[in-house]
Design an enzyme around this catalytic site. Sequence first.
Site, PDB file in Angstrom:
ATOM      1  N   GLU A 192       0.834  -1.200   0.000  1.00 11.00           N
ATOM      2  CA  GLU A 192       0.000   0.000   0.000  1.00 11.00           C
ATOM      3  C   GLU A 192       0.875   1.259   0.000  1.00 11.00           C
ATOM      4  O   GLU A 192       2.034   1.219   0.380  1.00 11.00           O
ATOM      5  CB  GLU A 192      -0.864   0.040   1.274  1.00 11.00           C
ATOM      6  CG  GLU A 192      -1.573  -1.238   1.595  1.00 11.00           C
ATOM      7  CD  GLU A 192      -3.020  -1.214   1.144  1.00 11.00           C
ATOM      8  OE1 GLU A 192      -3.492  -0.144   0.716  1.00 11.00           O
ATOM      9  OE2 GLU A 192      -3.666  -2.275   1.201  1.00 11.00           O
ATOM     10  N   LYS A 207      -4.792 -11.059  12.340  1.00  6.68           N
ATOM     11  CA  LYS A 207      -5.095 -12.424  11.912  1.00  6.68           C
ATOM     12  C   LYS A 207      -4.695 -13.437  12.981  1.00  6.68           C
ATOM     13  O   LYS A 207      -5.410 -14.416  13.236  1.00  6.68           O
ATOM     14  CB  LYS A 207      -4.365 -12.715  10.606  1.00  6.68           C
ATOM     15  CG  LYS A 207      -4.827 -11.817   9.450  1.00  6.68           C
ATOM     16  CD  LYS A 207      -3.854 -11.883   8.274  1.00  6.68           C
ATOM     17  CE  LYS A 207      -4.288 -10.999   7.120  1.00  6.68           C
ATOM     18  NZ  LYS A 207      -3.214 -10.831   6.116  1.00  6.68           N
TER      19      LYS A 207
END
Lengths: 435, 435
Positions: A192, A207
């Site tokens: 990103e 996660k």
Amino acid sequence: MAEPLRIALAGLGTVGTGVIRLIETNAELIARRAGRPIAITSVSARDRSKDRGVDLSPYAWEDDLTSMASRGDVDVVVELVGGSDGPALTLARNTIAGGKALVTANKAMVAHHGLELARRAEDAGVALKFEAAVAGGIPVIKGLSEGAAANAIDRVYGILNGTCNYILSTMEDTGRDFADVLSEAQMLGYAEADPTFDIEGVDAAHKLAILASIGFGARLDFASVDTAGISRILAADIAQAAALGFVIRLIGMAELESADGSCRLFQRVQPHLVPVDHPLAHVDGATNAVVAEGNFMGRLLFQGAGAGDGPTASAVVADIIDIARGEKGATFSMPVSELEEMPRAQSGHRRGRNYIRFIVPDKPGVLAEITAAMRDADVSIESLIQKGRAEAGGEVLLAMVTHEGPESAVTRALELLDGSDSLAQPPLVMTIVGK
Amino acid sequence: MAEPLRIALAGLGTVGTGVIRLIETNAELIARRAGRPIAITSVSARDRSKDRGVDLSPYAWEDDLTSMASRGDVDVVVELVGGSDGPALTLARNTIAGGKALVTANKAMVAHHGLELARRAEDAGVALKFEAAVAGGIPVIKGLSEGAAANAIDRVYGILNGTCNYILSTMEDTGRDFADVLSEAQMLGYAEADPTFDIEGVDAAHKLAILASIGFGARLDFASVDTAGISRILAADIAQAAALGFVIRLIGMAELESADGSCRLFQRVQPHLVPVDHPLAHVDGATNAVVAEGNFMGRLLFQGAGAGDGPTASAVVADIIDIARGEKGATFSMPVSELEEMPRAQSGHRRGRNYIRFIVPDKPGVLAEITAAMRDADVSIESLIQKGRAEAGGEVLLAMVTHEGPESAVTRALELLDGSDSLAQPPLVMTIVGK
């Protein structure tokens, strides 16, 4: 054939358009597998006019995504907006309150509000599913909560961030430095514009907290994940590791520590040294992999594409198919009330081997000071490499691997060295993954 | 908490006793995950007096295992007797006819009678599950039929037999010959006294046919699996493969061939050459691994313990937990009537690279005859190694790797050489696994 299951899609980024393409491309096959067709009825996103490469005309457009939750023609809302709070969370709450099933790929929201949402879903009797939130196209939520359900699992770990793994394996292949590879990854769209969440380990921590909760039957506790990223890793670290028979990977590691009849939860994301004969050492590029160790199944490995529109859409639609089949399941593999509250384990209790790297001024006495601190803290050194750095005038790199011992001893040694002018910058510690 | 789910256990070999140990050890955890306790009510085996290391006194003993199906205190019958027909099949039919769920680890029975049993189970409205029949503790049936359900899958392949993989990876590590490693494996209990089903690829073929049916939505067709085993592989083959950058693994390979709007089913078990940078090249010992390639998820890999009492029991109990949770599912991921009848694909249509090994008399003209046959059949040779065999007086080994081309060309070349006195024994062909 039964009535279609009607889907509202909130968020039309790459994953959202991927879900549309998947449902259109595989419609016939999905209907055979699900026992009924899956029909998208409405979509929503910030910008209606943007060209997304898919034809949205068959679907009703909703300007306000949170109002998807109250549409009469919707059975399942798919939330692909992102963000731990804000519109995504409002939509999630409204969807459940409206008696509809919720499918989301939003790891940040699940890591922060998963228990609250799961409790709401239980109360409302609706499904809440998030296979796509962890490890993209790999069905690891299902693998842990159903496939491995018979096991007491005491360790779940893996490569959970494709951006970091791409950067590390490219550094490894090319010998280039972190910053250089990061900017290339940004140009190629693998990282990103603001890569902080990825490279500082926050995404992997989201996660990991989800996997630990499901694997251990523990209350999700994102706040207690100890997190470090990959930005301090040098090409020289990778070279040293290779010389010692290791590769460097950003690994999320969760362990259940049992003592005195109660359990503590250890969760840490940090770069690790992985022995070259370990399955995770061969996980390259943007691939993800998760290992779970159970008391009957032994070691289980799931590996596949950790990101990207296709794999993530595959996981989203797998959840939708489960719902179409009437398989609701418990969100965290058991009701929220059954999840155990586990205090955070102290990392100092862990035993293992560590890689410690120092950048030190090239002057007499430095090595003596560092090795004396190791001795005084009872850290036993297995190997040590000192190496001049061409690019940094007057500084040298000192890398050591410790024998197995308590992490607390390493911490103590580094405390002894804290503030010493023998260190040009704070040392970097990486745990070595055991067998 | 809800009423217990009541289990009858038929067969008390290593897996059966493993299931008892697992259900006893993890009882509390399983009840939290399943939403209700799992209770074994009755057991059956051939010999009641045998010491199996578990206490059977809490369970009713049934002398005739087929009568487990009609007991009033049973919800699920677990069939661990084995054998494609006989008592196992009778028990399976009776169980379903009696309106009870059936869980089995019996790959031979499922490969031969799976469609019949699935149809019976659908008609009776009961669950039929067999996670443990394929790849031991790895939840690959669930992974394909649920986790990957959104994908059109066109390739499923993997290492499906732990005995063969143990033998091949031990040959690789030690340089020893097949017969030698096999007898050691038998002594260590890694291979059966009669190892035919394992080493000739039949066991892997059973599993492959099951995976292909679920992956492709095809009618199970065990009869059309082309099967070859590992008994002809020489230490020299492994050495040649290594020199060329490959390892040898017994791989079951299933592919969907689409042409003219219809699909054909390619299924083959044979030793393959696997490039060392392929994930399957690192699967050693008794480990199993399965790769599935889907049109959205890309390549997915499942890896774990392919056999043994613990891992197999883990898969059996995962099925039981699914049933306890009320998740019945379709046996082959869709109703039997939805499975497509697919004709067998001709292997000659496939394109690929092949390894061909000849044992030839050490005399003039042999090389010329073989290379002429290759030329006449349009087989293009990428590399060729000729090597004397110390142990076989007057015979030499000739190994070649072909460029990519149709398999039919290789077959034609070998037909041209058929019966030639240039060959001391039939050639051995192994396909090279592509990227």
